[in-house]
Design an enzyme around this catalytic site. Structure first.
Site, PDB file in Angstrom:
ATOM      1  N   ASP A   1      31.042  22.748 -13.619  1.00  0.00           N
ATOM      2  CA  ASP A   1      30.684  21.613 -12.307  1.00  0.00           C
ATOM      3  C   ASP A   1      29.493  22.458 -11.652  1.00  0.00           C
ATOM      4  OD1 ASP A   1      31.546  20.138 -10.099  1.00  0.00           O
ATOM      5  OD2 ASP A   1      32.104  22.012  -9.254  1.00  0.00           O
TER       6      ASP A   1
ATOM      7  N   ASP B   1      28.426  21.695  -7.689  1.00  0.00           N
ATOM      8  CA  ASP B   1      28.757  21.924  -6.273  1.00  0.00           C
ATOM      9  C   ASP B   1      30.060  22.984  -6.039  1.00  0.00           C
ATOM     10  OD1 ASP B   1      26.666  20.410  -5.056  1.00  0.00           O
ATOM     11  OD2 ASP B   1      27.849  18.615  -5.702  1.00  0.00           O
TER      12      ASP B   1
ATOM     13  N   ALA C   1      29.093  14.679 -10.061  1.00  0.00           N
ATOM     14  CA  ALA C   1      29.221  13.233  -9.890  1.00  0.00           C
ATOM     15  C   ALA C   1      28.009  13.062  -8.599  1.00  0.00           C
ATOM     16  CB  ALA C   1      30.659  13.108  -9.273  1.00  0.00           C
TER      17      ALA C   1
END
Ligand code: TMP
Ligand code: MG
Length: 325
Positions: free
Chosen positions: A49, A51, A162
């Site tokens: 991922d 962030d 995302a």
């Protein structure tokens, strides 16, 4: 299956100040490490991922910014519109009572509206550069060393977000000061016209509920400061001394083909879904538990193999990778 936390045998170590390492099942972790080591680097991929996983949760005494939150357009009206959307949809995103299918629809609605404000507001490459330059965002210490180590062993890194690929890559360029040939970014990617104004988004939407390797067709290589695609390792001078064979191809699917062992890095339980779509042999999942530590520790420790507490560096991850490679 989530283990009953009351039965957990949690072992803790204190390797560096401010980072606590929690491993629920040390034996299981050691067994996975041995299996991944035996299969070799050609069978390994890293899935991460972005962030608050690669980046820090706290920066300069304030909460670090995400790819979405750091973005600022000159016409403030569009920033306000995106903020209003956030206020409406974020509580829905984290509302556990909303059925999955309904939530997927809501997420699509949010992302479509949010992307529309960027298109209507005519987001420019300059605005992205300026936003990142002014952002309160920083990578965890030793992130570049981790990427270098993986690069030297020809292990690809898929970064899932995302958020927005072009913003994320600008953060990598400005804050790590370099691009890496073994990184592929799976995120919402923009297309700009000749004047550097946003023209369209490429491919289908990636939101928090479909952020997994089914979206791999959208994975792209990094670009350098001049916007040139950073060439894959196949074409690189062998001057870095690596003895591992080159990673094939630029697209996400080919770089991870046949790599059924995964090291997964995330900061949310939902990040465990990122390797969905991979026929996994072995997976070591590592979490950065940034927020509400006491509340979340048990469920994190029963869901991830390793939990790192304290907004720390990549040192522990490097140690695990070194152990395996
Ligand atoms: P990720 O951290 O899993 O990549 O998810 C991105 C987060 O960004 C997710 O919580 C939704 C959020 N988001 C915004 O903050 N602003 C936006 O405009 C949109 C579309 C999403
Ligand atoms: Mg995150």
């Amino acid at each position: 299956m989530v283990a009953d936390p009351s039965n957990m045998d949690i072992k803790e170590a204190v390797p560096i100040p401010n980072t606590r390492v929690v491993v629920r099942d040390q034996e299981g972790l050691d067994r996975k490490k041995r299996a991944i080591r035996a299969a070799g680097p050609q069978r390994l991929q890293i899935v991460s991922d972005f962030d608050m996983t690669l980046t820090r949760f706290n920066v300069n005494g304030k909460k670090g910014q995400s790819c979405h939150s750091l973005l600022s357009q000159k016409n403030d009206q569009y920033n306000q519109m995106r903020q209003d959307l956030y206020k409406h949809y974020y509580p829905l995103e984290i509302d556990q009572s909303i059925p999955y299918d309904k939530k997927v629809k809501l997420m699509e609605e949010w992302y479509e509206k949010s992307h529309a404000t960027l298109l209507e507001g005519g987001l420019t490459l300059d605005e992205i550069r300026d936003s990142v330059a002014n952002a309160n965002v920083a990578f965890r210490e030793e992130t570049a060393q981790l990427f270098e180590l993986l690069d030297s062993k020809r292990v690809p890194v898929l970064i899932f977000s995302a958020g927005l690929a072009d913003v994320l890559e600008e953060v990598l360029r400005q804050k790590l000061h370099r691009a890496f040939g073994n990184i592929r970014v799976v995120s919402n990617r923009m297309k700009f016209d000749e004047e550097g104004r946003l023209q369209s988004f490429v491919g289908s939407l990636i939101h928090s509920l479909n952020k997994n390797e089914h979206a791999i067709a959208l994975a792209g290589p990094m670009h350098d400061e001049q916007g040139r695609v950073l060439d894959d390792l196949e074409h690189r001078e062998p001057s870095d001394g690596s003895t591992e064979p080159a990673i094939d191809g630029l697209d996400g699917r080919s770089v991870v083909a046949g790599r059924n062992n995964v090291i997964l890095l995330g900061d949310h339980l939902g990040d465990l879904g990122m390797s969905r779509g991979v026929d996994v042999d072995e997976q070591i999942s590592i979490a950065f538990l940034n927020d509400k530590v006491e509340e979340n520790l048990e469920v994190f420790a029963s869901s991830f193999d390793v939990v790192l507490i304290g907004d720390g560096s990549m040192k522990e991850v490097i140690t695990i990778v070194e152990d395996i490679l």
